[in-house]
Design a protein around this motif. Structure first.
Motif, PDB file in Angstrom:
ATOM      1  N   ASP A  66       0.822  -1.202   0.000  1.00  0.00           N
ATOM      2  CA  ASP A  66       0.000   0.000   0.000  1.00  0.00           C
ATOM      3  C   ASP A  66       0.858   1.255   0.000  1.00  0.00           C
ATOM      4  O   ASP A  66       2.002   1.252   0.476  1.00  0.00           O
ATOM      5  N   GLY A  67       0.285   2.339  -0.527  1.00  0.00           N
ATOM      6  CA  GLY A  67       0.922   3.643  -0.453  1.00  0.00           C
ATOM      7  C   GLY A  67       0.202   4.505   0.570  1.00  0.00           C
ATOM      8  O   GLY A  67      -0.789   4.093   1.164  1.00  0.00           O
ATOM      9  N   THR A  71      -5.892   5.548  -2.927  1.00  0.00           N
ATOM     10  CA  THR A  71      -6.776   5.869  -4.047  1.00  0.00           C
ATOM     11  C   THR A  71      -5.963   6.238  -5.285  1.00  0.00           C
ATOM     12  O   THR A  71      -6.521   6.357  -6.384  1.00  0.00           O
ATOM     13  N   ALA A  72      -4.653   6.421  -5.099  1.00  0.00           N
ATOM     14  CA  ALA A  72      -3.776   6.759  -6.218  1.00  0.00           C
ATOM     15  C   ALA A  72      -3.541   5.520  -7.085  1.00  0.00           C
ATOM     16  O   ALA A  72      -3.559   4.394  -6.579  1.00  0.00           O
ATOM     17  N   GLU A 112       8.324   5.159   2.517  1.00  0.00           N
ATOM     18  CA  GLU A 112       6.879   5.261   2.316  1.00  0.00           C
ATOM     19  C   GLU A 112       6.614   5.864   0.947  1.00  0.00           C
ATOM     20  O   GLU A 112       7.137   6.929   0.605  1.00  0.00           O
ATOM     21  N   THR A 113       5.829   5.204   0.153  1.00  0.00           N
ATOM     22  CA  THR A 113       5.475   5.708  -1.163  1.00  0.00           C
ATOM     23  C   THR A 113       4.065   6.286  -1.131  1.00  0.00           C
ATOM     24  O   THR A 113       3.228   5.869  -0.327  1.00  0.00           O
ATOM     25  N   VAL A 114       3.810   7.224  -2.018  1.00  0.00           N
ATOM     26  CA  VAL A 114       2.462   7.772  -2.147  1.00  0.00           C
ATOM     27  C   VAL A 114       1.583   6.775  -2.904  1.00  0.00           C
ATOM     28  O   VAL A 114       0.485   6.440  -2.480  1.00  0.00           O
ATOM     29  N   HIS A 115       2.113   6.291  -4.018  1.00  0.00           N
ATOM     30  CA  HIS A 115       1.372   5.341  -4.847  1.00  0.00           C
ATOM     31  C   HIS A 115       1.597   3.911  -4.364  1.00  0.00           C
ATOM     32  O   HIS A 115       2.702   3.553  -3.943  1.00  0.00           O
ATOM     33  N   TYR A 179      -8.986  -1.642 -14.550  1.00  0.00           N
ATOM     34  CA  TYR A 179      -9.303  -0.366 -15.162  1.00  0.00           C
ATOM     35  C   TYR A 179      -8.010   0.430 -15.302  1.00  0.00           C
ATOM     36  O   TYR A 179      -7.200   0.492 -14.367  1.00  0.00           O
ATOM     37  N   SER A 180      -7.812   1.041 -16.447  1.00  0.00           N
ATOM     38  CA  SER A 180      -6.556   1.737 -16.709  1.00  0.00           C
ATOM     39  C   SER A 180      -6.303   2.874 -15.712  1.00  0.00           C
ATOM     40  O   SER A 180      -5.149   3.170 -15.389  1.00  0.00           O
ATOM     41  N   GLU A 181      -7.372   3.476 -15.198  1.00  0.00           N
ATOM     42  CA  GLU A 181      -7.191   4.590 -14.263  1.00  0.00           C
ATOM     43  C   GLU A 181      -6.645   4.134 -12.904  1.00  0.00           C
ATOM     44  O   GLU A 181      -6.224   4.958 -12.089  1.00  0.00           O
ATOM     45  N   THR A 182      -6.618   2.807 -12.669  1.00  0.00           N
ATOM     46  CA  THR A 182      -6.063   2.296 -11.415  1.00  0.00           C
ATOM     47  C   THR A 182      -4.570   1.993 -11.520  1.00  0.00           C
ATOM     48  O   THR A 182      -3.961   1.569 -10.547  1.00  0.00           O
ATOM     49  N   VAL A 183      -4.007   2.212 -12.714  1.00  0.00           N
ATOM     50  CA  VAL A 183      -2.594   1.883 -12.951  1.00  0.00           C
ATOM     51  C   VAL A 183      -1.857   3.115 -13.462  1.00  0.00           C
ATOM     52  O   VAL A 183      -2.252   3.727 -14.450  1.00  0.00           O
ATOM     53  N   LYS A 184      -0.772   3.481 -12.782  1.00  0.00           N
ATOM     54  CA  LYS A 184       0.027   4.630 -13.210  1.00  0.00           C
ATOM     55  C   LYS A 184       1.044   4.239 -14.271  1.00  0.00           C
ATOM     56  O   LYS A 184       1.266   4.966 -15.248  1.00  0.00           O
TER      57      LYS A 184
END
Length: 408
Positions: A66-67, A71-72, A112-115, A179-184
């Protein structure tokens, strides 16, 4: 070096014991006992790295860190653990285990990462069992269709049946799609499977793009005849015609920097020692990281072949077997990887990938990036496949620095 190189090396060799052959190579096909054992071990490593672990509807193993903002969109690190027959121990597993090592090193350093970060061991990248590869990455990208699951192995077992034997539900394959919006972004570490880095004297490099294969089967129809009784100027020799076309293919392909062409199969009929070949069939594997260049080569050789055959009053048939779009690596991710190399006092080396990888399936889904590790003598898909512990460590470190920059 943030990553634990010795741990990565130890895990590579431990994982190689599943499907190990007398030759020293590995045979580990998808939906088999050997792969199940390997997946279970990978899941153990993921848990040791502090990840939550699950297996999706396709059979992909996914570990998640987790980040601070869950939600990122997540940064995905992936590769595969299946193999070709008598394959090496690095192709695929290095990328999965390096991804786990990146997350474990971050956890141990209290980074700690944000994403969020997810490490994925994709099911059946190689396609060795069913002749249809990248099952897991296609499923995640949402491009795996129900009809694909009807592909069979040499024993007539379909992918769907093999999934059921592994307690998976083929009718739920759509649940593996993301969903593509869930992957950076998607990033992968892999051995080069070539000699570019070795000749450059560099331990690792940045991939510019993954070449897309175009497979075609060419059939030249001439006229069979007596080898002794038919004068040369009266012949319609399909093999001689095919050889002229093949020579042109080589000459045309060499005009392009990253293009490669391979005639993998050739056969003649009727096949007698003293009979002029009446029909010749050959296959062409044409690849380039630029689709425009590949299409230009295809157009040139097709035009040449059709014109030549018409002049000699011979028939030609070209059958398309597979057309996969090349996958350019993200310029932004390549820049991040270049920055990572410079941070490590490494000279950035850029090179294309002629071989296919799971990342190709995400070309229209999210930005992709790849790091290559130097291969000894360029050997791959072979028990002699080898990359040094130090080079694997360097590649994993570039991956670590890249993921750090993409997630914070």
């Amino acid at each position: 070096m943030a990553i634990n190189q010795a741990r990565l090396w130890s895990r590579l060799h431990e994982l190689s014991q599943f499907g190990k052959q007398a030759s020293g190579g590995v045979t580990r096909f998808s939906f088999t006992k050997e792969e199940r054992q390997a997946k279970d071990l990978v899941m153990t490593y993921m848990k040791e790295a502090g990840m939550t672990v699950r297996e999706d509807a396709a059979g992909n193993v996914i570990g998640r860190k987790d980040g601070s903002d869950n939600t990122a969109p997540a940064v995905l690190i992936g590769s595969h653990i299946d193999s070709v027959p008598e394959g090496g121990i690095f192709d695929g597993p290095l990328g999965v285990l390096a991804g786990i090592e990146v997350v474990q090193a971050m956890s141990e350093a209290a980074v700690e990462t944000v994403h969020p970060v997810e490490v994925i061991a994709f099911i059946d990248e190689e396609g060795s069992r069913f002749g249809f590869g990248m099952i897991g990455s296609r499923a995640l990208a949402g491009t795996l269709l129900p009809e694909h699951l009807q592909q069979t192995d040499q024993n007539g077992i379909t992918i769907a049946a093999a999934m059921q034997e592994s307690d998976l539900h083929p009718d739920e394959i759509n649940k593996a799609a993301r969903y593509s919006e869930t992957v950076k972004a998607y990033v992968e570490l892999h051995i080069e499977q070539g000699k570019v880095l070795e000749r450059a004297g560099q331990p690792a490099g940045i991939v510019t793009g993954i070449a897309g294969p175009l497979w075609t089967r060419w059939t030249i129809e001439g006229e069979a005849g007596h080898a002794g009784a038919t004068p040369m100027n009266q012949r319609k020799d399909s093999l001689m015609m095919a050889l002229q076309i093949i020579q042109f293919i080589e000459e045309e392909t060499k005009k392009y920097t990253n293009a490669v062409a391979t005639i993998g199969q050739i056969s003649v009929k009727p096949g007698g020692v003293n009979v002029i070949p009446g029909e010749t069939t050959f296959t062409l594997d044409l690849r380039d990281i630029e689709e425009r260049d590949r299409d230009q080569i295809e157009e040139a050789i097709t035009s040449y072949a059709q014109s030549l055959c018409a002049d000699r009053e011979m028939n030609i048939k070209i059958e398309e077997l597979q057309r996969v779009a090349p996958a350019p690596c993200s310029k932004e991710i390549r820049a991040v990887m270049e920055e990572a190399c410079l941070t490590m006092s490494l000279e950035p080396v850029f090179l294309p990938s002629g071989a296919g990888h799971d990342g190709m399936q995400f070309n229209d889904f999210c930005p992709i990036g790849m790091v290559f590790v130097r291969s000894k003598n360029g050997i791959s898909h072979n028990p002699s496949e080898w990359s040094s512990e130090e080079d694997c460590g360097v590649g994993a470190s570039i991956l670590y620095e890249t993921v750090l920059r993409l997630t914070t």
